[in-house]
Design an enzyme around this catalytic site. Structure first.
Site, short mmCIF file in Angstrom:
data_model
loop_
_atom_site.label_atom_id
_atom_site.label_comp_id
_atom_site.label_asym_id
_atom_site.label_seq_id
_atom_site.Cartn_x
_atom_site.Cartn_y
_atom_site.Cartn_z
N GLY A 133 -5.98 9.05 17.43
CA GLY A 133 -5.84 8.17 18.58
C GLY A 133 -6.03 6.70 18.25
O GLY A 133 -6.12 5.85 19.13
N ASN A 139 -1.12 18.53 21.02
CA ASN A 139 -2.43 18.67 21.66
C ASN A 139 -2.47 17.66 22.79
O ASN A 139 -2.62 16.47 22.56
CB ASN A 139 -3.54 18.39 20.62
N TRP A 140 -2.31 18.18 24.01
CA TRP A 140 -2.20 17.27 25.16
C TRP A 140 -3.55 16.73 25.62
O TRP A 140 -3.61 15.87 26.49
CB TRP A 140 -1.49 17.99 26.31
N LYS A 141 -4.64 17.29 25.08
CA LYS A 141 -5.98 16.82 25.48
C LYS A 141 -6.09 16.87 27.01
O LYS A 141 -5.61 17.81 27.62
CB LYS A 141 -6.24 15.43 24.89
N GLU A 167 -7.82 16.87 10.32
CA GLU A 167 -7.66 15.69 11.17
C GLU A 167 -8.77 14.69 10.86
O GLU A 167 -9.88 14.81 11.38
CB GLU A 167 -7.74 16.09 12.65
N GLY A 226 -1.37 14.48 18.98
CA GLY A 226 -1.87 14.16 20.32
C GLY A 226 -0.89 13.29 21.08
O GLY A 226 0.08 13.78 21.68
N SER A 269 -2.72 10.40 14.55
CA SER A 269 -1.69 9.36 14.73
C SER A 269 -0.36 9.72 14.08
O SER A 269 0.33 8.85 13.54
CB SER A 269 -2.20 8.00 14.23
N HIS A 302 -12.09 21.17 17.47
CA HIS A 302 -11.47 19.84 17.43
C HIS A 302 -12.56 18.77 17.35
O HIS A 302 -13.63 18.92 17.92
CB HIS A 302 -10.61 19.64 18.68
N GLU A 338 -13.00 16.09 18.81
CA GLU A 338 -13.53 15.59 20.10
C GLU A 338 -14.53 16.56 20.69
O GLU A 338 -15.48 16.16 21.38
CB GLU A 338 -12.37 15.28 21.06
P1 PGA Z 1 -3.39 11.70 17.93
O1 PGA Z 1 -4.36 12.97 18.16
O2 PGA Z 1 -2.09 12.24 17.41
O3 PGA Z 1 -3.25 11.08 19.29
O4 PGA Z 1 -4.06 10.82 16.94
C1 PGA Z 1 -4.37 14.04 17.25
C2 PGA Z 1 -5.37 15.09 17.68
O5 PGA Z 1 -6.48 14.74 18.09
O6 PGA Z 1 -5.09 16.31 17.61
#
Ligand code: PGA
Length: 275
Positions: free
Chosen positions: A192, A12-14, A186, A253, A232, A108, A110
């Site tokens: 993150g 997931n490149w966000k 998640e 991510g 993470s 997600h 976020e």
């Molecule tokens: P992260 O993000 O691996 O940077 O913790 C995961 C995600 O939000 O899908």
């Protein structure tokens, strides 16, 4: 260890990597591909392991073109459930399919945290998108306050009850043999932050989720639905997290942004059997 549901390793490149950085990523990935352990490369080739990257909208076409010749598929990070209409800033299934994109994340954390997504809006998106032939990876997970307050089980069950319907689980398989409706667990406190759930915490939550899916949607739907872990995940912890018997992949991510790191995540899949 046998992974009968296969594994999905999703990036997931966000809000990272425009078309140029996307093309560079795939150039490096193709160079590094030859170094994948034979067992991992074989599992990817056979489709027991599926690799997918959710890119920013402006990079979808570049990613799809650059990924040609690899088994990696490309998905969107968010999409609307309606076919068309006055929804400024949104993308429909049809718009994505026109550029060759058949999958998307939905709900997600976020999107929930910063953009007002709720269980109900995530459900509406997923219902509409699945009805139009898309594959949906639906994200759930508790916050730190909820976990520390002993609310993890209640929150996950609420997100399932209010976000999911039986029809989602009957959507059948997608082009790559995996169900079109998949889940990602998640924990928000692990995203993150560098604080990944321990393999025991991840497996425990995945068991809770699968048990609740069983109660709500029946044993078959519960047992065939892939549940990915996210939060993470890194090359050095992915293998222990994937060892959980209810963990069917990872949604990653930060550690999916560099080709070498993403390849190291794929390499970890070589240690399992997939019969
Ligand atoms: P992260 O993000 O691996 O940077 O913790 C995961 C995600 O939000 O899908």
């Amino acid at each position: 260890m046998n992974k009968t549901r296969g594994l999905i390793i999703a990036g997931n490149w966000k809000m990272n990597h425009g078309p140029r950085a996307t093309a560079d990523f795939f150039t490096q990935l193709k160079t590094g591909w030859a170094k994948l352990p034979a067992a991992a490369a074989q599992a990817l080739q056979a489709g027991s392991v599926h690799a997918r990257i959710f890119t920013p909208a402006v990079s979808l076409t570049a990613a799809r073109e650059s990924a040609a010749g690899t088994p990696i598929t490309i998905g969107a990070q968010n999409a609307h459930g309606e076919k068309d209409g006055a929804f400024t800033g949104e993308l429909s299934a049809g718009l994505l399919q026109e550029v060759g994109i058949g999958s998307t994340l939905v709900g997600h954390s976020e999107r929930r945290q910063f953009f007002g997504e709720t269980d109900a809006t995530a459900r509406a998106r997923a219902e509409g998108l699945l009805a139009q032939g898309m594959e949906v990876m639906f994200c759930i997970g508790e916050t730190r306050v909820e976990r520390e307050g002993g609310q993890t089980k209640a929150v996950l069950e609420r997100q399932i009850d209010q976000g999911m319907t039986a029809a989602m689980f009957s959507a059948g398989a997608g082009a790559h043999g995996f169900p079109r409706f998949t889940l990602a667990y998640e924990p928000v406190w692990a995203i993150g932050t560098g604080l990944n759930a321990t393999p025991e915490q991840a497996e425990e939550a995945h068991q809770m989720i699968r048990k609740h899916l069983w109660t709500r949607f029946g044993v078959e739907n519960a047992s065939r639905t892939p549940i990915l872990y996210g939060g993470s995940v890194k090359p050095d912890n992915v293998a222990s997290l994937l060892d959980g018997s209810n963990v069917d992949g990872a949604l990653v991510g930060g550690a999916s942004l560099k080709a070498d790191s993403y390849l190291a995540l794929l390499a970890a899949c070589g240690k399992y059997a997939y019969a």
